[in-house]
Write a protein that holds these residues in place. Structure first.
Motif, PDB file in Angstrom:
ATOM      1  N   ASN A  87      68.677  71.397 -52.560  1.00 43.94           N
ATOM      2  CA  ASN A  87      69.492  70.832 -53.626  1.00 43.94           C
ATOM      3  C   ASN A  87      70.960  71.105 -53.327  1.00 43.94           C
ATOM      4  N   SER A 125      74.297  70.246 -55.402  1.00 41.27           N
ATOM      5  CA  SER A 125      74.752  69.668 -56.675  1.00 41.27           C
ATOM      6  C   SER A 125      76.247  69.805 -56.900  1.00 41.27           C
ATOM      7  N   LYS A 153      75.849  64.344 -53.261  1.00 42.80           N
ATOM      8  CA  LYS A 153      74.932  65.330 -53.825  1.00 42.80           C
ATOM      9  C   LYS A 153      73.511  64.912 -53.462  1.00 42.80           C
ATOM     10  N   THR A 200      69.150  65.843 -53.517  1.00 41.78           N
ATOM     11  CA  THR A 200      67.936  66.556 -53.915  1.00 41.78           C
ATOM     12  C   THR A 200      66.790  66.032 -53.063  1.00 41.78           C
TER      13      THR A 200
END
Length: 542
Positions: free
Chosen positions: A269, A271, A286, A288
């Protein structure tokens, strides 16, 4: 009286000569076997001999010493005092008492084959550790063979270059199965985590025809960790100053003496919004990502079977930062990908000595993505099915000279590849909605000739039929010649083909402010706007 004195004088002269003679004997080990070549000499002198083939020796006697030294490598020296003139028997005791020995081996980072006809190098786990890579795209930082660069900074997509050509002309395989292709071409290398990889094999130029017709600039094959060599449990985690967090877990177990299984898990991740140059756009998207793989391995007698399945979810968010989007016209990039793939491999060996065997590989994948580039929407799915059956055998030609070592290997088989695409693209002069499929059955044969370590010839040919393009032939030949141990010459010649995917091959342009026009040029006519079937892509600056 004079005669008596003469006799006494002769006795005094001849007495030392009479006492001076020869010393004979034999030298044995502690098991009673004669030691050939043992050294026997008088202590403190250079007078000595070596034992013969029967371990026996004979040397002159000396008055200066009566100590006879015997020695032999690996045995304790022995000193014998010679008192009588009889034959000596000398026994030497071995001093070879091995203590604990630790043998340490360090694997080479990059292995280059000297005997393969292909220009092949293998990037091992040692090199992957030095690269400190997080995925396949970052694994070539220590390799001079492959160049990797960002093709699109807005989405973080990376592109490789091999022999001066971009990645669309390189066939990417996992476990020798075509996998990273079609819609997965843009981000496929980032879908393979670094801790999952056991090794990477890179070959330049046209390679073997056994894995298909798509290798043009070269071929890259990734080998995953195997259940037989995995640790029972392995876990690692990291977090960077940029709040990039990553977790990796893996394990491999033997169910019994025939069946083993292993799993690989990866999650990451990112972020934090990074905008170091303060232009309002994210420097890095960003991200994920969740990746899970399970493999089963079966080995019983001459049969080997493998089953692998992998699931993936990946999301990338780029474009304007939240602060910039509050004051400007919002521009966002949001890429969502779901993927499921796997394969089944079956192999049976009929003759271990000749390598006569048959192998059948079946694989399938489903790739779905929903991508937003500002006001532009690109949704697509790609379904693939692949089948490859290979029979191979080998033999040595010793008819002329049994020591010439002429080796021959034959491989032949059939293959089938199926692709189904369903794409839609908005915000262009003519919005695109396209469904297309391609079925490509083929047959192939390959011959390998090896003469000692001097010559290796690899020649193969494929005949395939595409439901879109018709029949096409793929001949390939690779030659290696080593006139000297320190000098190897290689050459390759052949053809390669691939079906273009207009949008996926140029996905980096979707983040730009360009107008897309899809058209085909018909004979004796003006261009007609159409779908992606037989289409080429043109870009114009707005």
């Amino acid at each position: 009286m004079r005669k008596l004195k003469l006799v006494i004088l002769l006795l005094f002269v001849l007495l030392p000569v009479a006492s001076y003679g020869r010393v004979v004997g034999i030298v044995l080990d502690d098991k009673g076997y004669p030691l050939v070549g043992a050294n026997v000499y008088w202590a403190g002198t250079t007078v000595g001999v070596a034992t013969d083939l029967d371990g026996k020796f004979e040397l002159e006697d000396l008055k200066s010493t009566k100590l006879l030294v015997s020695s032999f490598m690996g045995y304790h020296n022995d000193t014998t005092e010679v008192i009588s003139r009889g034959a000596l028997t000398i026994v030497l005791v071995s001093d070879l008492e091995l203590e604990e020995v630790n043998i340490v081996e360090r694997k080479m980072a990059v292995l280059r084959s000297r005997v393969s006809a292909l220009q092949m190098e293998t990037i091992t786990g040692e090199a992957l550790c030095m690269a400190a890579c997080c995925n396949l795209s970052e694994s070539f930082e220590t390799s001079a063979s492959v160049d990797v660069a960002y093709s699109d900074a807005a989405t973080g997509a990376k592109q490789i270059r091999l022999l001066g050509l971009n990645g669309t002309y390189v066939q990417l395989l996992t476990e020798n199965t075509p996998n990273i292709r079609g819609l997965a071409q843009s981000f496929g290398m980032e879908y393979i985590p670094g801790p999952w990889m056991e090794a990477i094999q890179v070959s330049k130029g046209t390679s073997s025809v056994l894995n298909g017709y798509e290798a043009i600039a070269g071929q890259i094959n990734v080998e995953y960790l195997k259940p037989q060599t995995q640790d029972p449990i392995s876990l690692n985690a990291m977090i960077s100053t940029e709040t990039h967090a990553e977790v990796n877990a893996s394990g491999g177990w033997d169910i019994n003496d025939k069946v083993s299984t292993g799993f690989l898990f990866h999650a990451q991740n990112m972020s934090l919004e990074l905008d170091h140059n303060h232009d309002g756009f994210l420097d890095m998207p960003k991200n994920t990502n969740v990746n899970l793989l399970n493999r089963w391995y079966v080995k019983t007698g001459d049969y080997t079977g493998q089953f692998l399945v992998r699931g993936l979810y990946d999301r990338r968010i780029g474009g304007l930062t939240k602060e910039a989007a509050a004051t400007l016209s919002p521009y966002a990039i949001d890429l969502n990908t779901w993927r499921l793939d796997g394969f089944v491999k079956n192999g049976y060996v009929f003759d271990q000595e000749l390598g006569t065997s048959i192998g059948i590989i079946a694989s399938a994948s489903y790739h779905n993505q929903e991508n937003t580039y500002g006001a532009r929407q690109w949704n697509a799915t790609h379904t693939n099915a692949y089948l490859n059956a290979i029979f191979q055998t080998s033999f040595d030609d010793t008819s002329s000279d049994p020591w010439d070592n002429h080796q021959h290997k034959l491989s032949a088989g059939v293959s089938l590849n199926f692709d189904m695409y369903n794409e839609s693209l908005s915000d262009i002069p003519n919005p695109l909605s396209d469904i297309r499929s391609e079925t490509t059955p083929g047959v192939f044969a390959e011959y390998t000739y090896t003469y000692k370590d001097k010559v290796t010839l690899l020649a193969g040919v494929r005949q395939d039929y595409s439901s879109r393009y018709g029949f096409f032939t793929t001949p390939r030949m690779n030659l290696r010649y080593a006139p000297f141990e320190w000098w190897t010459l290689r050459g390759s010649l052949g053809l390669g083909y691939r079906s273009p995917n207009a949008i996926a091959d140029n996905a980096a342009y979707l983040a730009s402010n360009r107008i897309y026009q899809f058209f085909t040029t018909l004979h004796n006519s003006t261009p007609h706007y159409t779908t992606l079937h037989h289409a080429e892509l043109a870009q114009e600056r707005s």
